[in-house]
Design an enzyme around this catalytic site. Structure first.
Site, PDB file in Angstrom:
ATOM      1  N   GLY B 148       0.838  -1.185   0.000  1.00  0.00           N
ATOM      2  CA  GLY B 148       0.000   0.000   0.000  1.00  0.00           C
ATOM      3  C   GLY B 148       0.879   1.242   0.000  1.00  0.00           C
ATOM      4  O   GLY B 148       1.981   1.226   0.555  1.00  0.00           O
ATOM      5  N   CYS B 149       0.398   2.319  -0.618  1.00  0.00           N
ATOM      6  CA  CYS B 149       1.231   3.528  -0.689  1.00  0.00           C
ATOM      7  C   CYS B 149       1.383   4.167   0.687  1.00  0.00           C
ATOM      8  O   CYS B 149       2.463   4.623   1.054  1.00  0.00           O
ATOM      9  CB  CYS B 149       0.684   4.514  -1.717  1.00  0.00           C
ATOM     10  SG  CYS B 149      -1.062   4.921  -1.518  1.00  0.00           S
ATOM     11  N   ASN B 150       0.312   4.172   1.456  1.00  0.00           N
ATOM     12  CA  ASN B 150       0.418   4.680   2.828  1.00  0.00           C
ATOM     13  C   ASN B 150       1.296   3.760   3.661  1.00  0.00           C
ATOM     14  O   ASN B 150       2.107   4.216   4.485  1.00  0.00           O
ATOM     15  CB  ASN B 150      -0.969   4.751   3.482  1.00  0.00           C
ATOM     16  CG  ASN B 150      -1.902   5.708   2.776  1.00  0.00           C
ATOM     17  OD1 ASN B 150      -1.493   6.787   2.360  1.00  0.00           O
ATOM     18  ND2 ASN B 150      -3.158   5.304   2.626  1.00  0.00           N
TER      19      ASN B 150
END
Lengths: 342, 342, 342, 342
Positions: B148-150
């Site tokens: 995930g980017c977060n």
């Protein structure tokens, strides 16, 4: 072989854009960076987005050692540029990004800029840097004058039409929408986020913008008679991009054809299919210029729209394209990156 | 040697970002592009910013010929991805950008995503794609699960601190500011310009964001005991970028030191000098992650801030970095472009 | 009856916001406007959005005739304000929007602002202007000190929780997202559109922001013991609005209840239903503050989020609310306009 | 006396803008709100910025009780509006914000909208709602058709010039820059923040925009001969505002004079001093329209620029202004709020 270049005035947006582009260039190396007001600082301090690069510290122009430098980019303010360049070694290749050498006629220069030119012999020597139209002269030039970013956009849309004789030369209107980085990193109230965001307004309305000097010079030379266009730039709440909407009279298909023929072999100029038209978001961060032609509902009227990134194709990308030619490198080297979207 | 790749799901933002990056890659060639809802269209129609590239037409996944394809990027929606990958040739190298293979534990997957996994044996096979921490496994893997980017942003800030034992594991708060492209090209009211511009709001508040599954899995494994962080993402009116502000308890200098030591040889992770901190505008369009540490006025408290571009280092850039490893190419190839600023 | 007011420092954003609000106020009339750097200009020149109003020309402060003026708003820079107010008539009611009279303790003032206070007797006289909590004192006051905009937002979220004893006083973290107009109309590089748009970064990290002086003073007084919160403001690419995400330890339902009880009769403070939370886009241009409470997945942790418009409820709207009280007018008069969305 | 009104289609932007404006109106009360797709919801759910207001719950149109309603605003989609209005009580006053009743000629309607009109007798009855030019008819009308927002902007700039005979009727070019809320709350890719922010593009190029039907109708009637202008709207990354740059041939001073004379007594139309020109940021959220005239460097050419807020003066503000007239109230009541800047 690797060429060494210097960037004078590296603390502004066009200077930083040159660094961004050259950082990925396989045959060019940054040997010196000047920025008088920030001399002694690292580029990472002035532009943190460049912190991963191993770059020379900013110095004053006086402290740049030009021995071994093959070419200098001058990204200095107008007027300063002519004074600095006059003192540089006479065998140094130079790409100037300022307005100082764009106009060939000393009188026209004075009319648009308000002062006598400080280096008229250099003004005469300089080649106008619109690559796609001055390619051969640029390849042989020592001093190349980068064009105005608005001037480049408008010329990409209109030069082939004037050359092909397909439009009425006395009825050309250019309505430009310009992003804010074209105004540079200058501290002015109307460039503040709180003022510009949710704003949009015209400026230099009525024919007072200095890039008109370039249009007058180039279009008149091309037509072999005086041509004066109407030109109104607008500031819009975006960071990069110029959208030039030009209103012309002529046959829309002939206009589209003239553009297609002229640009068929140009890597950076994309002529869209008839009745399609471009957006600045599709050229951002790239050296591409997109051009579209749409027929108006009234016969004999057409709208020609051109879009480019003012900092890249409109300024630093063009400068690098010219430097490639001057150094005998492939013209597109280091410039083929795709636009950044979204 | 040139490797041939396919991109499944090329009509979304991460797919387009892969094309942008690979277009400049010297050793990888795009051989096939799928996009079921836009099959039959050219990429120039779907993404006009890519119109200068000579790319395959979009097809359905069924119409992709995988013979001769060395690696496939799957940029498909969650759930769809596991179904598609289950049917792909077993010897095809795959980098998946969806959430489908990030969690190793089938039960954890069900808890966070609400359904049983359709391909549990692939879930077991998949290697977690946080390159800087799973480099060796990725190089040997057939199937890599992009993070995930977060989740990537938070882990870059915190993993070295957990490993080094310099922070209190029970008192970690992450407040993220996320740009809107992280939500993809989906048509939702709160992603409209008129709603988001001049907006800012939290979402998935209270510990419901699915990337928490990754934090729980990774941090607990690292610590050898359960670790549950508090995590609140916020949507801000920007297009690219994640700024993770993490609040931790520990000695600020020890924290800074732990990050410096861990990342000293990492090309893409820049640890700023003590008490400096990053901005998303300085990593946009690049594969770099900037991390800063600031000491709070109260002893024993520190703020660790990480910034990266969600579409590049947080997603497609990471995917390409992993693909480079899987294909035996230099890890940084095609990824060294400088950020675009302004 | 109509009261006459003067606005000193009308050429900044808070001054202009006062004019905007008072222009629709039925019982208050603008009798004088000062703006030293723009003296002699009309407000239409300085703020073209006010050109439809019949307003006094800007003068210097020296040229303001205070005879017949019932109340003066001082929207002057910090430090200047205390010098100017010290020379104003002693019977003139004053609402000060600067930071000069927010801190009651001369030593605390010196600590946060770096200089001795020039008017300590006025500092003692001044009433802290957080209307909902100092209503009675404000109604009787001659000099009211407007609060910091961040300080107001954080206090609306936290004061009732401290008073009700429902949170751990030693574990409070405030992560604020602030729009750019809070920085005023000052010419700084990081406030330029080209820098801030697509940017987001923390500032005054580590407990150095001056509004912490207000939090320390107010929260400690409320708790009857020293309370030091952790506070990190972030600049986001928006023009108006503050979103305060506060992380607290306590029972979420008790927290929500404490807020509901405290604000049930407050016109401008809206407590959202449990587990809903606000966005700055829904309070823009208004005097409303929205507050939400969300329970974290970990028991005993809650997120309290408050949103208001920094120029209205955080500054000029608050100032007018206080002026209404000081003049014996209904507190909400001229302040009931709905937010502007989109 | 208080009049009761209904808003049909209150879940879109123009509906919400009506609520915002009427909430502060001293003589009008909202008695019913419909929004078929959101029937049963409160306005606070659909538009949280209106949560402080005590408003009726959204119902279907069928469930609105028109007994006791003095006037209905129809903010419904095109085509739907004519069907709904045809079924409303014949003695109900109606202000329609859709495009359905703007064109008087059934054939012109069919040409621009592609279908036969479902209520031709109402089409004949409807009065064109450009208040400043149809004031008397509007005051007596039962059904008023709100104008297109672009159409309003262009007409404010040009009608007095056509009436005064000071411009060449065959050489009028209008280049409009439109903010995104004009497109409504519709879910389209090019209205997403990630697409529009940093974008700018023309649309409906070549004379295909439906508001041209209004220009043709109104300008031809005014001139007593066919007038066809060239009109190109552009979408810009802002939320509210239209900037119309019109290029005309005529004497700039005569043009400026004609505007000054026509608008000298109009409260909402501000003609700027000669050679000044407006920005959309200075009219946002207000019912004002600013108009400027600049002389071009070439004799006999002028640029006339008009700016207004598309949701207020271009739509809901205009609608309320017309409703005031129809109800016998002062025309400007509830509409004098100053613009919101920044």
């Amino acid at each position: 072989m690797t060429y060494k270049i210097a960037i004078l005035g590296a603390s502004g947006y066009t200077g930083a854009e040159l660094v961004r582009l050259i950082a990925s260039h396989p045959s060019i190396e940054i040997a010196a960076l000047s920025g008088n007001s920030k001399a002694g600082q690292s580029m990472a301090q002035v532009f943190p987005h460049l912190r991963h690069l191993d770059l020379p510290t900013l110095t004053t122009i006086e402290d740049v050692d030009f021995a071994g430098i093959d070419l200098a980019f001058c990204a200095l303010p107008h007027k300063t540029s002519q004074e600095v360049i006059a003192k540089l070694p006479r065998d140094l290749k130079i790409v100037d990004l300022s307005a100082d050498f764009r106009l060939r006629d000393p009188q026209a220069y004075k009319t648009w800029y308000g002062n006598d030119h400080a280096a008229p012999e250099l003004q005469e020597e300089a080649v106008y840097g619109l690559t796609e139209f001055y390619r051969d002269e640029i390849a042989k030039a020592r001093l190349v004058a980068g064009t105005g970013c608005n001037a480049a956009t408008g010329q990409f849309a209109l030069r082939p039409l004037i050359s092909a004789g397909v439009i009425n030369l006395d009825e050309i209107i250019m309505d430009l929408k310009c992003a804010v980085s074209g105004a540079g990193r200058s501290l002015k109230e109307n460039l503040l986020h709180a003022e510009l965001s949710e704003g949009a307004h015209a400026y230099a309305v009525g024919g007072t913008h200095r890039h008109l000097g370039e249009f007058d010079q180039e279009f008149s030379a091309l037509a072999g008679r005086p041509v004066q266009v109407q030109f109104t730039p607008h500031l819009i709440p975006a960071n990069r991009g110029i959208l030039a909407t030009t209103y012309v009279k002529g046959d829309p298909k002939a206009i589209h054809k003239a553009l297609e023929i002229r640009y068929v072999n140009e890597t950076f100029i994309e002529v869209l299919p008839m009745n399609e038209h471009p957006s600045i978001r599709h050229v951002r961060g790239s050296n591409f210029c997109h051009i579209g032609v749409v027929a108006d509902r009234r016969d004999g009227h057409a709208i020609v729209i051109a879009a480019l990134d003012n900092l890249t194709k409109g300024s630093s990308g063009q400068a690098l394209q010219n430097a490639n030619l001057m150094l005998g490198l492939p013209e597109t080297e280091g410039l083929m990156m795709a636009p950044l979207f979204p």
